[in-house]
Enzyme design. Structure first.
Site, mmCIF file in Angstrom:
data_model
loop_
_atom_site.group_PDB
_atom_site.id
_atom_site.type_symbol
_atom_site.label_atom_id
_atom_site.label_comp_id
_atom_site.label_asym_id
_atom_site.label_seq_id
_atom_site.Cartn_x
_atom_site.Cartn_y
_atom_site.Cartn_z
ATOM 1 N N TYR A 1 1.336 0.798 13.343
ATOM 2 C CA TYR A 1 2.094 1.721 12.514
ATOM 3 C C TYR A 1 1.554 3.126 12.635
ATOM 4 O O TYR A 1 0.368 3.358 12.737
ATOM 5 C CB TYR A 1 2.215 1.260 11.067
ATOM 6 C CG TYR A 1 0.959 0.925 10.335
ATOM 7 C CD1 TYR A 1 0.402 1.814 9.426
ATOM 8 C CD2 TYR A 1 0.322 -0.304 10.515
ATOM 9 C CE1 TYR A 1 -0.741 1.501 8.719
ATOM 10 C CE2 TYR A 1 -0.817 -0.629 9.818
ATOM 11 C CZ TYR A 1 -1.342 0.286 8.924
ATOM 12 O OH TYR A 1 -2.484 -0.035 8.233
ATOM 13 N N HIS B 1 0.819 -1.212 0.000
ATOM 14 C CA HIS B 1 0.000 0.000 0.000
ATOM 15 C C HIS B 1 0.852 1.261 0.000
ATOM 16 O O HIS B 1 1.956 1.276 0.534
ATOM 17 C CB HIS B 1 -0.903 0.026 1.237
ATOM 18 C CG HIS B 1 -1.790 -1.158 1.336
ATOM 19 N ND1 HIS B 1 -2.161 -1.694 2.542
ATOM 20 C CD2 HIS B 1 -2.381 -1.929 0.391
ATOM 21 C CE1 HIS B 1 -2.958 -2.742 2.339
ATOM 22 N NE2 HIS B 1 -3.094 -2.907 1.041
#
Length: 162
Positions: A116, A50
């Site tokens: 994250y 991504h």
């Protein structure tokens, strides 16, 4: 100087209560605007590759909270992104992924948790992804780490298949 993805090894403290591991928020002098937590009950869960395009491009600070992953990044700043960098990560490990990279990982254990942080807001219309099967080296690296791995065992979202 161009930034590159790099792995950071942190201290993990263990005692009778469990473990404690700090998250290095001062890295790269960034302002982190969002924290995401990915809980993956199954081994061989694949997320990625991504990225965000243009103004919404994101740097990421990835940390394994529990379990193990094979993390992989592709530098999109090159004219023809083809080289994949790999990072084997376990509990407490962190990696910095600069803007301009596609990012993904596959879990190597059941019940893997990954956090994250990102330095820019998410914008669905700026989202991009690369299909992991376009990079033979990803499958080769997974099989190198776990020779028993079968592609049919992967848990993956529909959007990551196309």
């Amino acid at each position: 100087m161009r930034e590159k993805a790099e792995k950071i090894k942190n201290c993990i403290f263990f005692d009778e209560r469990g473990s404690f591991s700090p998250l290095s928020l001062k890295l790269l002098d960034k302002v982190w605007v969002q924290s995401n937590v990915s809980v993956n009950p199954k081994k061989w869960t694949l997320r990625g590759l991504h990225f965000q395009k243009g103004w919404y491009s994101q740097a990421k600070l990835i940390k394994v909270i529990k379990g193990e992953i094979l993390d992989f990044v592709v530098d999109l700043r090159d004219d023809t992104p083809s080289k994949v960098e790999f990072f084997e990560m376990s509990e407490g490990d962190e990696i910095i992924v600069p803007k301009g990279y596609a990012h993904g990982f596959i879990t190597l254990e059941d019940y893997t948790v990954v956090q994250y942080l990102v330095d820019n807001e998410y914008n669905p219309s700026s989202e991009g992804n690369l299909v992991w099967t376009e990079f033979e080296s990803i499958l080769d690296k997974i099989k190198e780490i776990s020779p028993e791995f079968e592609v049919s065992e992967i848990t993956i979202s529909e959007k990551d298949l196309i």
